[in-house]
Scaffold this active site. Sequence first.
Site, PDB file in Angstrom:
ATOM      1  N   ASP A   1      -1.576   5.678  -5.350  1.00 36.79           N
ATOM      2  CA  ASP A   1      -2.064   4.885  -4.000  1.00 36.79           C
ATOM      3  C   ASP A   1      -2.448   3.483  -4.385  1.00 36.79           C
ATOM      4  O   ASP A   1      -3.547   3.412  -4.864  1.00 36.79           O
ATOM      5  CB  ASP A   1      -3.071   5.947  -3.350  1.00 36.79           C
ATOM      6  CG  ASP A   1      -3.523   4.939  -2.299  1.00 36.79           C
ATOM      7  OD1 ASP A   1      -4.603   5.389  -1.477  1.00 36.79           O
ATOM      8  OD2 ASP A   1      -2.917   3.900  -1.709  1.00 36.79           O
TER       9      ASP A   1
ATOM     10  N   ASP B   1       0.839  -1.033   0.225  1.00 36.31           N
ATOM     11  CA  ASP B   1       0.038  -0.100   0.006  1.00 36.31           C
ATOM     12  C   ASP B   1       0.956   1.287   0.126  1.00 36.31           C
ATOM     13  O   ASP B   1       1.285   1.585   1.034  1.00 36.31           O
ATOM     14  CB  ASP B   1      -1.088   0.040   1.450  1.00 36.31           C
ATOM     15  CG  ASP B   1      -1.869   1.124   1.170  1.00 36.31           C
ATOM     16  OD1 ASP B   1      -2.490   1.327   2.364  1.00 36.31           O
ATOM     17  OD2 ASP B   1      -1.943   1.951   0.414  1.00 36.31           O
TER      18      ASP B   1
HETATM   19  O1  LIG Z   1      -5.227   5.153   2.917  1.00 40.77           O
HETATM   20  C1  LIG Z   1      -4.766   4.982   1.961  1.00 40.77           C
HETATM   21  C2  LIG Z   1      -4.146   3.625   1.585  1.00 40.77           C
HETATM   22  N1  LIG Z   1      -4.514   2.489   2.233  1.00 40.77           N
HETATM   23  C3  LIG Z   1      -5.817   2.246   1.509  1.00 40.77           C
HETATM   24  C4  LIG Z   1      -6.438   1.044   2.502  1.00 40.77           C
HETATM   25  C5  LIG Z   1      -6.095  -0.129   2.169  1.00 40.77           C
HETATM   26  C6  LIG Z   1      -6.365  -1.389   2.717  1.00 40.77           C
HETATM   27  C7  LIG Z   1      -7.676  -1.284   3.579  1.00 40.77           C
HETATM   28  C8  LIG Z   1      -8.033   0.162   4.057  1.00 40.77           C
HETATM   29  C9  LIG Z   1      -7.671   1.150   2.972  1.00 40.77           C
HETATM   30  N2  LIG Z   1      -4.861   5.988   1.117  1.00 40.77           N
HETATM   31  C10 LIG Z   1      -5.741   7.225   1.362  1.00 40.77           C
HETATM   32  S1  LIG Z   1      -4.438   8.618   1.209  1.00 40.77           S
HETATM   33  C11 LIG Z   1      -5.860   9.681   1.748  1.00 40.77           C
HETATM   34  C12 LIG Z   1      -7.069   8.862   1.870  1.00 40.77           C
HETATM   35  C13 LIG Z   1      -8.219   9.226   2.046  1.00 40.77           C
HETATM   36  C14 LIG Z   1      -9.301   9.041   1.339  1.00 40.77           C
HETATM   37  C15 LIG Z   1     -10.616   9.562   1.592  1.00 40.77           C
HETATM   38  C16 LIG Z   1     -10.769  10.414   2.718  1.00 40.77           C
HETATM   39  C17 LIG Z   1      -9.606  10.676   3.620  1.00 40.77           C
HETATM   40  C18 LIG Z   1      -8.540   9.947   3.368  1.00 40.77           C
HETATM   41  C19 LIG Z   1      -6.736   7.341   1.672  1.00 40.77           C
HETATM   42  C20 LIG Z   1      -7.517   6.448   1.943  1.00 40.77           C
HETATM   43  O2  LIG Z   1      -8.251   6.324   2.953  1.00 40.77           O
HETATM   44  N3  LIG Z   1      -7.828   5.538   0.972  1.00 40.77           N
HETATM   45  C21 LIG Z   1      -8.708   4.328   1.241  1.00 40.77           C
HETATM   46  C22 LIG Z   1     -10.278   4.644   0.614  1.00 40.77           C
HETATM   47  C23 LIG Z   1     -10.590   5.908   0.570  1.00 40.77           C
HETATM   48  C24 LIG Z   1     -11.990   6.088   0.054  1.00 40.77           C
HETATM   49  C25 LIG Z   1     -12.818   4.971  -0.221  1.00 40.77           C
HETATM   50  C26 LIG Z   1     -12.258   3.715  -0.112  1.00 40.77           C
HETATM   51  C27 LIG Z   1     -10.914   3.520   0.304  1.00 40.77           C
END
Ligand SMILES: O=C(CNCc1ccccc1)Nc1scc(-c2ccccc2)c1C(=O)NCc1ccccc1
Length: 328
Positions: free
Chosen positions: A216, A33
């Site tokens: 990402d 990740d």
């Molecule tokens: O957190 C991450 C990367 N990890 C993702 C992940 C992997 C396994 C299980 C769960 C999550 N990336 C990032 S950077 C910035 C955000 C973010 C996105 C939306 C609101 C606030 C912060 C995210 C993130 O949470 N990605 C996962 C995600 C977001 C929205 C919908 C689905 C999955």
Amino acid sequence: KRQDSSAPASPSGGVEYLVETDVGGQKLNLDFDTGSGDLWVFSTSLSASSQANHHVFNPSSSSTYKAMSGATWRIIYGDGSGASGTVGTDTVTVGGTTVKGQAVELANRVSAQFVQDANDGLLGLSFSNINTVRPTQQKTFFDNAKSSLTKPLFAAYLPLNANGAYDFGAINARHHTGSVAYTDVDSSGGFWQFPSTSYKVGGTKHSLSGVSAIADTGTTLLLIADAAVTTYYDAVQGASFDNQQGGYTFPCSASLPDFAVRIGSTNYATIPGSLINFAPIDNSGRTCFGGIQSVGQIAGMSIYGDVFFNAYYGVFDDAGPRFGFAPI
Ligand SMILES: O=C(CNCc1ccccc1)Nc1scc(-c2ccccc2)c1C(=O)NCc1ccccc1
């Protein structure tokens, strides 16, 4: 991976890209990740119900594990999922790369989504400044490994419906076509982040002034500002925002326009429309969920997840740092 937290279990979430990882002699399938900085694993400290259907790490069975007294960690992702627990160090091997004394974060709590997911934990590949271990922040596997690599880089090859690969220390020419284009990265927020201030739908250019994107591999979809999402689906016959699904859906037979995003001040990366049909929302195969969805409340940010990597090989180069991309 699971959809946006507001979306129920359907659509049938796409597959995860899991990598078999050796932690203290125990094999776990981890989700690599680039959007987070913690290496955490399902462990024997979890409740029996949370452990179900997962490989779990047992520190007592590792001869190289050392507990890190007083250290804890806790991570929450944008989709509302999260995990927390204690910390130790152990020898971690991925493919041909080994790191001794790698911080390994043992989960004693995981959210329900993780219990349902196929992964046995995450291996964070963001920058180490967003690692959540306290009181002493820890380094990522790549940060620890980079000095021993031929080049301080790794690359993500994540083709749709095929096995992918993470290449450490060198670019694998078999994993991309054409030449790799690079853009400088701003690592201050911990992400592989770069300006991405315009996009094209079916060839027509639109601006997104002041917006940055992060590369990402941990997020399944391509998440971008509402303006871009509505512009895109306005060009898709029969598309609409489906509250129940928590995103835009369209008839699975719809033809989808290409979506191009500007990467830094270089050229555009073009994602063919065919890769933007993420999955049917149910077994009828009538209605499909889009691979481009809203990034929601994090203003000024786009998240280029697996939908992007299904079209482009991603090069994460610490020399710079810089992000490279080339068509798969
Ligand atoms: O957190 C991450 C990367 N990890 C993702 C992940 C992997 C396994 C299980 C769960 C999550 N990336 C990032 S950077 C910035 C955000 C973010 C996105 C939306 C609101 C606030 C912060 C995210 C993130 O949470 N990605 C996962 C995600 C977001 C929205 C919908 C689905 C999955």
